[in-house]
Write an enzyme that holds these catalytic residues in place. Structure first.
Site, PDB file in Angstrom:
ATOM      1  N   GLY A 146       0.830  -1.199   0.000  1.00  0.00           N
ATOM      2  CA  GLY A 146       0.000   0.000   0.000  1.00  0.00           C
ATOM      3  C   GLY A 146       0.858   1.239   0.000  1.00  0.00           C
TER       4      GLY A 146
ATOM      5  N   GLY B 259       0.813   5.523   0.923  1.00  0.00           N
ATOM      6  CA  GLY B 259       0.088   6.602   1.573  1.00  0.00           C
ATOM      7  C   GLY B 259       0.823   7.905   1.409  1.00  0.00           C
ATOM      8  N   ALA B 260       0.396   8.890   2.173  1.00  0.00           N
ATOM      9  CA  ALA B 260       0.991  10.218   2.075  1.00  0.00           C
ATOM     10  C   ALA B 260       2.448  10.202   2.529  1.00  0.00           C
ATOM     11  CB  ALA B 260       0.186  11.197   2.914  1.00  0.00           C
TER      12      ALA B 260
ATOM     13  N   GLY C 191       4.761   7.543   2.402  1.00  0.00           N
ATOM     14  CA  GLY C 191       5.683   6.516   1.948  1.00  0.00           C
ATOM     15  C   GLY C 191       4.984   5.297   1.405  1.00  0.00           C
TER      16      GLY C 191
ATOM     17  N   VAL D 152       4.524   1.003   1.701  1.00  0.00           N
ATOM     18  CA  VAL D 152       4.718  -0.172   2.541  1.00  0.00           C
ATOM     19  C   VAL D 152       4.845  -1.398   1.643  1.00  0.00           C
ATOM     20  CG1 VAL D 152       3.777  -1.591   4.409  1.00  0.00           C
ATOM     21  CG2 VAL D 152       3.393   0.876   4.409  1.00  0.00           C
TER      22      VAL D 152
ATOM     23  N   LYS E 126       8.391  -0.261   5.603  1.00  0.00           N
ATOM     24  CA  LYS E 126       7.895   1.045   5.152  1.00  0.00           C
ATOM     25  C   LYS E 126       9.065   1.955   4.801  1.00  0.00           C
ATOM     26  CE  LYS E 126       4.716   4.771   6.148  1.00  0.00           C
ATOM     27  NZ  LYS E 126       3.455   5.098   6.799  1.00  0.00           N
TER      28      LYS E 126
ATOM     29  N   ASP F 112      -5.450   8.899  13.157  1.00  0.00           N
ATOM     30  CA  ASP F 112      -5.922   8.651  11.788  1.00  0.00           C
ATOM     31  C   ASP F 112      -6.650   7.313  11.690  1.00  0.00           C
ATOM     32  OD1 ASP F 112      -6.332   9.109   9.130  1.00  0.00           O
ATOM     33  OD2 ASP F 112      -4.255   8.836   8.506  1.00  0.00           O
TER      34      ASP F 112
HETATM   35  N1  LIG Z   1       2.345  -4.115   9.237  1.00  0.00           N
HETATM   36  C1  LIG Z   1       1.563  -4.197   8.142  1.00  0.00           C
HETATM   37  N2  LIG Z   1       1.128  -5.397   7.739  1.00  0.00           N
HETATM   38  C2  LIG Z   1       0.341  -5.493   6.639  1.00  0.00           C
HETATM   39  N3  LIG Z   1      -0.055  -4.448   5.889  1.00  0.00           N
HETATM   40  C3  LIG Z   1       0.358  -3.219   6.231  1.00  0.00           C
HETATM   41  C4  LIG Z   1       1.187  -3.035   7.377  1.00  0.00           C
HETATM   42  N4  LIG Z   1       1.431  -1.716   7.493  1.00  0.00           N
HETATM   43  C5  LIG Z   1       0.796  -1.107   6.470  1.00  0.00           C
HETATM   44  N5  LIG Z   1       0.146  -1.988   5.704  1.00  0.00           N
HETATM   45  C6  LIG Z   1      -0.661  -1.701   4.501  1.00  0.00           C
HETATM   46  O1  LIG Z   1      -0.089  -0.654   3.758  1.00  0.00           O
HETATM   47  C7  LIG Z   1      -1.012   0.421   3.585  1.00  0.00           C
HETATM   48  C8  LIG Z   1      -0.293   1.761   3.590  1.00  0.00           C
HETATM   49  O2  LIG Z   1       0.451   1.922   4.768  1.00  0.00           O
HETATM   50  P1  LIG Z   1       0.357   3.192   5.674  1.00  0.00           P
HETATM   51  O3  LIG Z   1      -1.096   3.508   5.885  1.00  0.00           O
HETATM   52  O4  LIG Z   1       1.224   2.975   6.846  1.00  0.00           O
HETATM   53  O5  LIG Z   1       1.001   4.296   4.754  1.00  0.00           O
HETATM   54  P2  LIG Z   1       0.843   5.850   4.969  1.00  0.00           P
HETATM   55  O6  LIG Z   1       1.799   6.490   4.065  1.00  0.00           O
HETATM   56  O7  LIG Z   1       0.967   6.185   6.400  1.00  0.00           O
HETATM   57  O8  LIG Z   1      -0.654   6.054   4.485  1.00  0.00           O
HETATM   58  P3  LIG Z   1      -1.730   7.126   4.962  1.00  0.00           P
HETATM   59  O9  LIG Z   1      -1.710   8.168   3.906  1.00  0.00           O
HETATM   60  O10 LIG Z   1      -3.005   6.313   4.945  1.00  0.00           O
HETATM   61  O11 LIG Z   1      -1.368   7.577   6.304  1.00  0.00           O
HETATM   62  C9  LIG Z   1      -2.009   0.257   4.693  1.00  0.00           C
HETATM   63  O12 LIG Z   1      -3.267   0.765   4.364  1.00  0.00           O
HETATM   64  C10 LIG Z   1      -2.039  -1.245   4.906  1.00  0.00           C
HETATM   65  O13 LIG Z   1      -2.991  -1.826   4.045  1.00  0.00           O
END
Ligand SMILES: Nc1ncnc2c1ncn2[C@@H]1O[C@H](COP(=O)(O)OP(=O)(O)OP(=O)(O)O)[C@@H](O)[C@H]1O
Lengths: 244, 314
Positions: free
Chosen positions: B34, B36-37, B39, B41, B54, B147
């Site tokens: 996935g 997100g804003a 980075g 993952v 991440k 969040d």
């Molecule tokens: N430990 C994990 N195990 C499995 N999937 C994960 C894990 N961490 C994150 N993900 C998946 O990766 C996606 C994106 O990660 P994350 O939300 O941490 O990124 P972000 O950049 O913080 O996004 P946001 O803009 O939503 O804050 C999550 O929605 C989730 O589906």
């Protein structure tokens, strides 16, 4: 570390300047005075003019701030994100300076091992929460920006909601450009609450020219004017007094 | 989507090996989980098995999340987020720059909304009970998740259990919420401040339940409180939980436990009501069956009698 005040200019525009000094030079001037410039470019459709984009990035880069180009719809989330990110960036700069004094000229945040970085980050976050903040919002009202003003207004409300949840004090001031007579008009003087904008925004008229550079100069002038006035009035920190 | 003007991390292809600069551990990228804003993952193969990794070019955001995960691991007995395994830097060969990453436990499962879509609405309230239990512990430890949204909830395990991921918004109580998503943010709906307090998360829990019944979400249209109320009342599932949802939206719960207690009560009420209906139906059909049996018997006896009379005449 003494608790100071962060000063930022938030420029909201949708295109390229076409009048007066180079805004990138004015941004460099701001940075020299310890004022960070953040720029948000507001889009209508997918298209953005290459020159406009380059200018937006250039102003933020030379003003030590953050830039972001978004559709009008995402303005609220972006305004608060950009402001917070720039605060962290500035505070990290301050902390980096201190680190250099302690660890030598080569040390910076990125050079530290992750464990040490964790400790520094906690200090930065603590500061970000408690530091006082002054944001001068500079809104482009020329040409097609006019139709986006209701969205801008909402985004500014939202910004005050985010920032007022912090422990530190905030002050906001709003300028629009081009001004009725000069390059930019002050529509809201320093205040902790942005609620007052609902009365000023509907009255705005739009002009043809986009004097971004001169508007930044006006904004800097406003920062300086306030400081010299205050130092005339009293010796101690006017901040604490007024926020009581 | 936001348009990133500069900082764009290109996606790493499967097979890329990410090797830490400080701790020298290697991870082989399997696929992206996935973005997100803050980075991307990835699912990756580490020395001891599958992990989630991440990566971001915003090293302060990475460190800030690492700090939260580290603090979480100090809370005894419960996993409040994914377990933190490693933090390091890596020279990103595609963008020619050093980026930061952290490695955490991979939570295998399905995101909340797809789970509900597959398994049915009756799971919504059950998973929310689990979530409220975790939030109670998180709040007690001095944090607010911030969040909270379906994308950050993974339903995992053969016995479904909801788990929290993405601690990017997790904030110390009393400070300003670090990161949020409009639909789940009480500030956006004009229902309160962005101060990190338990009631901030509980508002989001109510919005997650609403989102589960309105998968497309919706935008505010003035008089937000009335709008949310109308959304609850015009959905048969949400209507059952009207009381608890409205209280959470109005910020009347100070603790997750209070909300959990009320939710449990409403689940029992609605299921006992449903149960009664089933019983009624059963009784009804039993009665019908008995009536049918009697009618059959009467006809049979009548028929036998007629046969008998007929035989007599012959
Ligand atoms: N430990 C994990 N195990 C499995 N999937 C994960 C894990 N961490 C994150 N993900 C998946 O990766 C996606 C994106 O990660 P994350 O939300 O941490 O990124 P972000 O950049 O913080 O996004 P946001 O803009 O939503 O804050 C999550 O929605 C989730 O589906």
């Amino acid at each position: 570390m003494r608790k100071g005040t962060l000063r930022q200019i938030l420029l909201i525009t949708d295109g390229c300047s076409n009048h007066g000094e180079d805004p990138i030079a004015m941004a460099a001037l701001a940075k020299e005075q310890g004022i960070t410039i953040n720029v948000i470019g507001v889009l209508d459709q997918d298209i953005i003019d290459e020159n406009g984009l380059r200018e937006i990035e250039g102003i933020a880069l030379s003003g030590g701030g953050v830039s972001q180009v978004v559709y009008a719809k995402q303005l609220s989330q972006t305004v608060q994100m950009v402001t917070r990110k720039a605060m962290t960036q500035t505070l990290q700069g301050v902390v980096n300076q201190e680190l250099k004094q302690i660890l030598g000229s080569h040390a910076s945040f990125e050079d530290l091992p992750p464990e040490k970085r964790s400790e520094v980050m906690e200090v930065v976050e603590e500061l970000g929460e408690t530091v006082n903040l002054e944001v001068l919002i500079l809104v482009d009202t020329s040409g097609s920006m006019k139709t986006k003003l209701p969205t801008v207004k909402e985004a500014l409300f939202d910004l005050s909601l985010s920032l007022n949840a912090r422990l530190g004090n905030n002050r906001f001031s709003i300028f629009v450009f081009p001004g009725k007579r000069g390059d930019a008009d002050k529509v809201l003087d320093w205040t902790p609450k942005l609620e007052a904008i609902s009365t000023v925004f509907p009255k705005l008229t739009s002009g043809g020219i986009t004097p971004t550079g001169p508007a930044i100069r006006e904004a800097l002038h406003h920062f300086n004017k306030k400081r010299s006035l205050r130092s005339l009035l009293s010796d101690d920190d006017p901040y604490i007094e007024e926020s009581m | 989507m936001m348009i990133h003007t500069s900082k764009n991390l290109c996606k790493l292809p499967a097979g890329t090996v990410v090797k830490g600069k400080w701790h020298r551990h290697s991870y082989k990228i399997v696929k992206s989980l996935g973005q997100g804003a803050n980075g991307v993952v990835y699912l990756a193969q580490g020395g001891t098995g599958l992990v989630a990794l991440k990566i971001s070019d915003n090293s302060s955001a990475i460190i800030s999340e690492v700090n939260v995960l580290r603090r979480f691991s100090e809370v005894q007995g419960v996993a409040l987020g994914p377990c933190l395994l490693d933090v390091d830097d890596w020279f990103h060969p595609y963008i020619n720059r050093t980026v930061s990453f952290y490695v955490m436990e991979y939570i295998k499962g399905e995101d909340f909304l797809s789970f509900i879509h597959k398994k049915g609405k009756e799971w919504i309230a059950i998973l929310m009970l689990q979530l409220l239990g975790d939030l109670e512990k998180l709040h007690a430890a001095g944090w607010v998740f911030g969040d909270l949204k379906p994308e950050n909830l993974i339903v995992s395990g053969s016995v479904p259990r909801v788990r929290l991921v993405d601690v990017g918004g997790t904030t110390l109580r009393g400070r300003a919420i670090k990161e949020f998503t409009e639909f789940f943010d009480r500030g956006y709906w004009g229902m309160g401040s962005r101060k990190a307090e338990p009631s901030y998360d509980l508002f989001a829990v109510a919005m997650i339940m609403i989102n589960a019944c309105y998968p497309n979400r919706f935008e505010k249209k003035g008089n937000e409180k009335e709008q949310l109320r109308a959304a609850i009342l015009s959905n048969s599932y949400l209507k059952k939980y009207e009381k608890v949802l409205l209280r959470a939206i109005e910020g009347q719960y100070d603790a997750a436990d209070e909300m959990k207690k009320d939710l449990i009560q409403l689940i029992h009420q609605s299921s006992s009501r449903q149960g009664k209906r089933v019983e009624n139906k059963q009784k009804h059909s039993r009665k019908k069956k008995r009536l049918l049996e009697t009618a059959f018997l009467v006809i049979f006896v009548l028929f036998a009698y007629i046969l008998y009379l007929y035989a007599q005449i012959l």
